[in-house]
Design an enzyme around this catalytic site. Structure first.
Site, PDB file in Angstrom:
ATOM      1  N   TYR A  15      14.263  47.673  59.782  1.00  0.00           N
ATOM      2  CA  TYR A  15      15.192  47.419  60.057  1.00  0.00           C
ATOM      3  C   TYR A  15      16.061  46.368  58.448  1.00  0.00           C
ATOM      4  CZ  TYR A  15      19.946  44.882  61.672  1.00  0.00           C
ATOM      5  OH  TYR A  15      20.301  44.190  61.836  1.00  0.00           O
ATOM      6  N   HIS A  19      18.397  47.278  55.621  1.00  0.00           N
ATOM      7  CA  HIS A  19      19.751  46.875  55.469  1.00  0.00           C
ATOM      8  C   HIS A  19      20.031  46.337  53.948  1.00  0.00           C
ATOM      9  CE1 HIS A  19      21.034  46.515  59.836  1.00  0.00           C
ATOM     10  NE2 HIS A  19      21.880  45.914  59.195  1.00  0.00           N
ATOM     11  N   TYR A  38      28.661  37.352  55.197  1.00  0.00           N
ATOM     12  CA  TYR A  38      27.879  38.600  56.522  1.00  0.00           C
ATOM     13  C   TYR A  38      26.582  38.265  56.295  1.00  0.00           C
ATOM     14  CZ  TYR A  38      27.031  42.368  59.500  1.00  0.00           C
ATOM     15  OH  TYR A  38      26.888  42.738  61.508  1.00  0.00           O
ATOM     16  N   TRP A  73      26.054  55.643  60.053  1.00  0.00           N
ATOM     17  CA  TRP A  73      25.139  54.032  59.657  1.00  0.00           C
ATOM     18  C   TRP A  73      24.892  53.767  61.285  1.00  0.00           C
ATOM     19  CZ3 TRP A  73      22.457  51.456  56.380  1.00  0.00           C
ATOM     20  CH2 TRP A  73      22.002  50.102  56.891  1.00  0.00           C
ATOM     21  N   TRP A  74      25.659  53.767  62.748  1.00  0.00           N
ATOM     22  CA  TRP A  74      24.740  53.643  64.128  1.00  0.00           C
ATOM     23  C   TRP A  74      24.119  54.787  63.940  1.00  0.00           C
ATOM     24  CZ3 TRP A  74      30.082  52.809  66.381  1.00  0.00           C
ATOM     25  CH2 TRP A  74      30.972  52.055  65.841  1.00  0.00           C
TER      26      TRP A  74
END
Length: 101
Positions: A15, A19, A38, A73-74
């Site tokens: 993960y 990112h 963010y 992306w999802w």
């Protein structure tokens, strides 16, 4: 905005790696939707993610869900976390109850 999401416990390193290599089109879509400042934080014990971001307009930001960049992306992130049928992350929106300037 604050959100809680849920990462599979065997996916922490992947993960973070993904990112750190955010798709350029996803970065661009986030900026175009008014997202800034963010950050995503991980609770190593539970796999719970806490996302914090500032947006100029919540409705404009939420429209990102209709972009090809977000859908791509999802789909890429779906194996790593709890997701909805459309592959978007299961997310709990949090209400702000305190703010210190």
């Amino acid at each position: 905005m604050g959100q809680i999401m849920y990462l599979h416990k065997d996916a922490y390193a992947e993960y973070e790696k993904r990112h750190n290599n955010l798709f350029p089109e996803m970065r661009q879509a986030l900026k175009a939707a008014g997202a800034h400042n963010y950050s995503i934080f991980l609770d190593q014990k539970t796999g719970q993610l806490f996302a914090y971001l500032e947006v100029d307009d919540v409705a404009a930001y939420n429209a990102i869900a209709e972009t090809d960049a977000a859908k791509k992306w999802w789909a890429y992130m779906e194996p790593l976390m709890d997701t909805n049928p459309d592959k978007s992350p299961v997310a709990v929106d949090l209400d702000e109850v305190f703010h210190l300037d």
